[in-house]
Design a protein around this motif. Sequence first.
Motif, PDB file in Angstrom:
ATOM      1  N   LYS A 200       0.828  -1.208   0.000  1.00 39.27           N
ATOM      2  CA  LYS A 200       0.000   0.000   0.000  1.00 39.27           C
ATOM      3  C   LYS A 200       0.860   1.255   0.000  1.00 39.27           C
ATOM      4  O   LYS A 200       0.536   2.244  -0.673  1.00 39.27           O
ATOM      5  CB  LYS A 200      -0.925  -0.018   1.224  1.00 39.27           C
ATOM      6  N   ARG A 201       1.929   1.239   0.756  1.00 39.10           N
ATOM      7  CA  ARG A 201       2.815   2.404   0.784  1.00 39.10           C
ATOM      8  C   ARG A 201       3.460   2.626  -0.579  1.00 39.10           C
ATOM      9  O   ARG A 201       3.605   3.769  -1.038  1.00 39.10           O
ATOM     10  CB  ARG A 201       3.875   2.221   1.864  1.00 39.10           C
ATOM     11  N   ARG A 204       0.929   4.189  -2.965  1.00 50.59           N
ATOM     12  CA  ARG A 204       0.664   5.613  -2.715  1.00 50.59           C
ATOM     13  C   ARG A 204       1.817   6.490  -3.187  1.00 50.59           C
ATOM     14  O   ARG A 204       1.614   7.611  -3.616  1.00 50.59           O
ATOM     15  CB  ARG A 204       0.403   5.834  -1.230  1.00 50.59           C
ATOM     16  N   MET A 257      -8.144  -1.749   7.101  1.00 54.46           N
ATOM     17  CA  MET A 257      -8.203  -1.474   5.682  1.00 54.46           C
ATOM     18  C   MET A 257      -9.561  -1.888   5.139  1.00 54.46           C
ATOM     19  O   MET A 257     -10.220  -2.785   5.663  1.00 54.46           O
ATOM     20  CB  MET A 257      -7.096  -2.239   4.931  1.00 54.46           C
ATOM     21  N   ASP A 261      -9.144  -1.934  -0.720  1.00 52.32           N
ATOM     22  CA  ASP A 261      -7.699  -1.824  -0.563  1.00 52.32           C
ATOM     23  C   ASP A 261      -7.028  -3.191  -0.574  1.00 52.32           C
ATOM     24  O   ASP A 261      -5.945  -3.385  -1.156  1.00 52.32           O
ATOM     25  CB  ASP A 261      -7.373  -1.092   0.741  1.00 52.32           C
ATOM     26  N   GLU A 264      -6.863  -4.497  -4.037  1.00 49.18           N
ATOM     27  CA  GLU A 264      -5.841  -3.782  -4.787  1.00 49.18           C
ATOM     28  C   GLU A 264      -4.460  -4.371  -4.524  1.00 49.18           C
ATOM     29  O   GLU A 264      -3.636  -4.513  -5.439  1.00 49.18           O
ATOM     30  CB  GLU A 264      -5.872  -2.299  -4.405  1.00 49.18           C
ATOM     31  N   VAL A 265      -4.212  -4.747  -3.282  1.00 48.06           N
ATOM     32  CA  VAL A 265      -2.938  -5.392  -2.950  1.00 48.06           C
ATOM     33  C   VAL A 265      -2.822  -6.741  -3.631  1.00 48.06           C
ATOM     34  O   VAL A 265      -1.760  -7.118  -4.167  1.00 48.06           O
ATOM     35  CB  VAL A 265      -2.801  -5.521  -1.421  1.00 48.06           C
TER      36      VAL A 265
END
Length: 418
Positions: A200-201, A204, A257, A261, A264-265
């Motif tokens: 996730k990081r 972003r 989360m 999300d 998406e991962v």
Amino acid sequence: MATLQRAGTWEISESEDENTGQKTLQSSRTGNVWTGGEEETERTAPAPPDTGDPPWKESPKRRKRRNKEETEAKARLKREAREKQRTGRAREKEEKRREQQKRREEAERLRSLRPESCLRLLSLCVDPAVLQHEGSDLLLDTLAASQWRFLIQSQVVPHSVSWTRDLPQPTEDGRSVVEEDQLVLVLDLADFIDVVICVKRMLRTDGDGGGAPLLTVLLDVLNRQAHKAVTLLVISAQMHPRSEVWRRQSLQDQMGMHSLDIEEVMVYLQLRSISVSFLEDWQDVTDHLCAVTKALSKRPYNRLLTERAGLPFCVDGSWASGARVERDGSGLGQVWKLQVQQLNRVSAPMASAVTAAFPSPQLLLQAYRSTGSEEERRRLLADLSVKGAEGKERRVGPDVSCRIYRSLTAHNPQLVLD
């Protein structure tokens, strides 16, 4: 005018020896006589020696020498023929030996590609970090009971299990061991949460943010070895592997989360050939690793089957390739005959009789359309004459006629013709 005459007459005279008083016969041959006018000259040629044989007969020495030369020539020809025959037999024996050696090598190669043989050439390389999990002894006990080779050594990717294969023969570059493209990582739920947070990081920050050491090493390996297929086995007794709703709810509760999300991962990992499987305990992990090992053992044999050009269930024969059809249409009659002959209990003479009466399927269909009733269509070919091998004639019969009619006009693909 002078004339030349050649005389070759013999004169025989009788004389008496003065000492013995015996009479002997003497012979003399008159030679050439030259006559020229008033002068006449006589030449006497010496008589040939009297050998008792005709003048055309060869002498014994010459005949003996010629017989010896002929015998030696015949013996030489026989020796050359025997030597040539011996050389041919030796060549055939050598070719036969090479062919047998080639067949033995091919059979040995095929035996080495069998799954049970390839299984003995595989080795599981287990990272020591995998064995730090509680219950990992089950994996080692299963591998030891199956008599599979395994090594416990540090891997490039922590918490990973990889496979290596020993080659029967070294390759051109000298390698005798190759590494398989499968890589399995065994993680607990805490390690997987770190991976998710890191992904996730990275999403972003467009990949600029720092990641977890495990994910960083894994992505680096995938960049260098794009053929690798990675599987993440996440062990968590709190998440039932067959309940998607429970899995999402558990992740949302522990990581804070949303479901979108998490998806998406998952998509991010799948695009990089990383699949994720959630398992309950080490029994599931052991079963998964054993299944991957057996699948890798079957891979060389399956690859050999797919590389074969022909089908293994098709035998060689004159009919195997079918009939050749040229651009001008020649050969279609033979195809039509073979098509009729494919039906059950339809012999070659019977198919020839049908195709002789109707040279193409279209002509037979036209005959079916022009026939009035259904019964007449079924019995259209029944009265065709068929010549047997012994010259006896018989009919096609209503049974075969009905089956040919069904095969050309039926719309049900599951219809039984008999």
